[in-house]
Enzyme design. Structure first.
Site, PDB file in Angstrom:
ATOM      1  CB  THR A  48       7.252   0.466   4.404  1.00 54.72           C
ATOM      2  OG1 THR A  48       5.633  -0.682   4.409  1.00 54.72           O
ATOM      3  CG2 THR A  48       8.070   0.598   5.450  1.00 54.72           C
TER       4      THR A  48
ATOM      5  CB  CYS B   8       0.581  -2.151  -0.217  1.00 50.20           C
ATOM      6  SG  CYS B   8       1.730  -3.515  -0.044  1.00 50.20           S
TER       7      CYS B   8
END
Length: 231
Positions: free
Chosen positions: A83, A197
Site C-alpha cells: 500500500t 494508491c
C-alpha cells in the site's frame, strides 16, 4: 531465490494484484514452473482504515510492525508494504525488523528517473496527496517535483478509492472523472502521473490515456521480484 514478505490486506483487492504480479515476474524470468516464494500477512483493513480516519498513525504502525515481525519470524528475507498510504509509517516498521524493506516511492522514483521525468502529478488517498511523507521523499531524495489535484478533486479520488475500489467496484463514471483530473494535472505541467494508491490501477490503465502513467503496484512488485532473484 529469496523469500518475499508481504504486508497486505490494505486492501485485499490490490494485494491480489501484488501476488499475481510477483509470480508472473518470477515465472517470466525463470520459466518452467517457477513461482515466487512469498510469506503474506494480510491485516484487517477495517481496523486500519478507522485508525487512519482518527489520525492514530502510531497505532497503525504498531499493528503493522507486529505483522512485519511475524513475517520475518516466518522466514522472509525482505519485506514490502502493499500500500502507498501506509508508507507513512515506513520508518517505524523498518526499525521493528532486521530484514530490508523496499520503499514503494523509491522504486517508483527510479523508474521516473530512467525516463527523465522531473515533474509528476500524484493521485492517491488524501493522506498521500496532502501529507509530505511521499511527496517530500520524491523531492528530497530524487529531486522530483510533485503536483497534486485541488481539494475537490482530492476528495473525489479518495472517496472512490475507499467506497468503490477497495470493495472491488469499478464504475465507468469514476474512471471518466479520474481521467479528467489526470488531464488537468498534465495541463499544469505534469510530465507523467503516479498512480499512488495500489487500487487505482484497478480503474485506470495506460490504454485509457495518452498521459504517461506510473503504476506503483506493478513497479513495486517488479522491484521486489528482481530483488528476490538477485544472486
Amino acid at each position: 531465490m529469496k523469500t518475499i514478505g508481504l504486508l497486505g490486506g490494505m486492501s485485499w483487492e490490490s494485494t491480489v494484484s501484488y501476488y499475481q504480479l510477483l509470480n508472473q515476474s518470477v515465472n517470466k524470468k525463470l520459466g518452467g514452473l517457477h513461482s515466487a516464494k512469498i510469506i503474506l500477512n494480510s491485516v484487517n483493513f477495517d481496523e486500519i482504515e478507522k485508525l487512519q480516519r482518527q489520525g492514530d498513525w502510531a497505532q497503525t504502525a504498531k499493528i503493522l510492525s507486529k505483522a512485519a515481525q511475524a513475517v520475518e519470524a516466518s522466514g522472509a528475507d525482505f519485506l514490502i508494504i502493499c500500500t502507498n498510504t501506509m508508507h507513512k509509517v515506513f520508518d517505524t516498521i523498518s526499525n521493528s525488523v532486521s530484514i530490508p524493506l523496499i520503499h514503494i516511492a523509491d522504486a517508483t522514483a527510479v523508474e521516473l528517473q530512467q525516463q527523465n521525468i522531473t515533474k509528476v502529478g500524484l493521485l492517491g488517498t488524501k493522506f498521500t496527496m496532502e501529507q509530505d511523507f511521499y511527496k517530500g521523499r520524491l523531492k528530497d531524495k530524487f529531486a522530483i517535483d510533485v503536483i497534486v489535484p485541488n481539494e475537490v478533486d482530492q476528495q473525489m479520488i479518495h472517496q472512490v478509492i475507499y467506497q468503490e475500489l477497495c470493495l472491488g467496484k469499478i464504475n465507468d463514471s469514476s474512471k471518466v472523472q479520474y481521467l479528467n483530473i489526470i488531464n488537468r494535472l498534465h495541463q499544469q505541467g505534469a510530465q507523467a502521473i503516479i498512480l499512488g494508491c495500489t487500487e487505482i490501477a484497478l480503474l485506470i490503465d495506460q490504454k485509457d490515456t495518452e498521459v504517461l502513467l506510473f503504476n506503483t503496484t506493478a513497479i513495486h512488485a517488479q522491484a521486489a521480484a528482481e530483488f528476490a532473484m538477485l544472486q
